[in-house]
Design an enzyme around this catalytic site. Structure first.
Site: not given
Length: 331
Positions: A132, A136, A187, A240, A277
């Protein structure tokens, strides 16, 4: 019935793993971190995070010995970069553990989701997914957010929710592990596209268009791979996507922005100094969409820039010159 949890192991002392640890420490849990970086391990042992200089409510344990970390708790949170998860877990004998994947991405080569990797390597473990819109740093500082926890064992799912849920970390439940994971992975690719657009100076209109058409692409890919369409309009999909595609805190958007500004892939990575990522996930997306004949022009455009090193300007022009399409495929 799963026994009461008071100890949690977190695999990965990066920003996300540390942020979850800071939050769970405030909730009173005893923590054990695993990380390969000795400096990170030492900082965590002293009760201070290595990134924002925040203090843990209760000093965690930390180790670079994986077996020691695994033995500490029956609840294991995986917050590792996706491409190293198989390497870290493959020589372990993991049985009867409850594993929560907090990592977002697809494995290059196999194109597998994180839960698929875990289930392949961990015998008789129960696997769940947490995803979601949740940067961080904001989680570490206790700012409010809402996430999705997905899994098939509803009784254990509710018990894990109680571990994580609070007024500043709201946890919604889903049985659609496939959709929740794919939303969190796909995403990142669209966020790189939005960053490239911003870096090229295309403006707010172009970004809004990319987010909207990117969501359509996520739904097309995700539903073809077994995710529920409605999942992609929820927190782990649209939520997200909006966060990661619009914020300067997003490493994927920032990576794309630097590419749009003319930096090379290597230069952009060196500037960010964190795992991006989406840079790896786009390789798996390209492979999957070609194998399954799924139309994914935005993801393919990102692949051309990131992997094939084609000029962002040229790729953007070709993307804009595509023949007009129906907005909704069923029309």
């Amino acid at each position: 019935m799963w026994k009461t949890v008071n100890k949690i192991t977190i695999l990965g002392g990066g920003r996300w793993g540390t942020a979850l640890g800071l939050y769970l420490s405030k909730k009173g849990f005893e923590l054990m971190f695993f990380d390969r970086n000795p400096a990170v391990v030492e900082s965590l042992r002293k009760g201070k995070d290595p990134y924002w200089e925040l203090e843990f409510a209760k000093n965690p344990r930390a180790t670079s010995v994986l077996d020691e970390a695994i033995e500490f708790s029956d609840l294991i949170v995986v917050a590792l970069p996706v491409q190293v998860i198989r390497e870290v877990l493959q020589n372990l004998v993991l049985k009867d553990k409850v594993i929560v994947s907090a990592s977002k991405g697809l494995e290059v080569g196999s194109s597998k989701r994180v839960s698929q990797i875990i289930e392949e390597l961990c015998i008789d473990c129960k696997t769940f997914v947490l995803s979601g819109p949740s940067f961080a740093e904001e989680v570490a500082k206790g700012l409010p957010c809402a996430v999705v926890l997905a899994g098939k064992d509803l009784e254990t799912l509710r018990q894990i929710r109680d571990v994580f849920h609070s007024e500043v970390f709201r946890v919604y439940l889903s049985e659609d592990m496939v959709g929740v994971e794919l939303g969190g992975a796909l995403k990142n690719v669209i966020a790189i596209a939005c960053g490239i657009s911003d870096g090229l100076g295309f403006g707010d209109n172009a970004r809004a268009s990319l987010i909207t058409r990117g969501l359509a692409e996520i739904v097309r890919i995700g539903s073809s791979l077994g995710g529920n369409r409605e999942t992609f309009y929820g927190l782990s999909g649209l939520g997200d996507l909006v966060l990661t595609s619009t914020s300067s805190k997003s490493r994927n958007r920032t990576f794309g922005f630097l590419l749009g500004q003319g930096l090379s892939v290597e230069e952009a990575e060196n500037r960010i100094k964190q795992v991006v990522e989406g840079k790896e996930t786009v390789k798996a997306v390209k492979k999957l969409t070609e194998e399954l004949n799924i139309y994914a022009p935005i993801s393919w455009a990102v692949y051309q820039v990131v992997v094939e090193k084609i000029s962002p300007e040229l790729v953007a022009r070709n993307l804009l010159l595509r023949p007009p399409q129906r907005e909704f495929e069923y029309l």
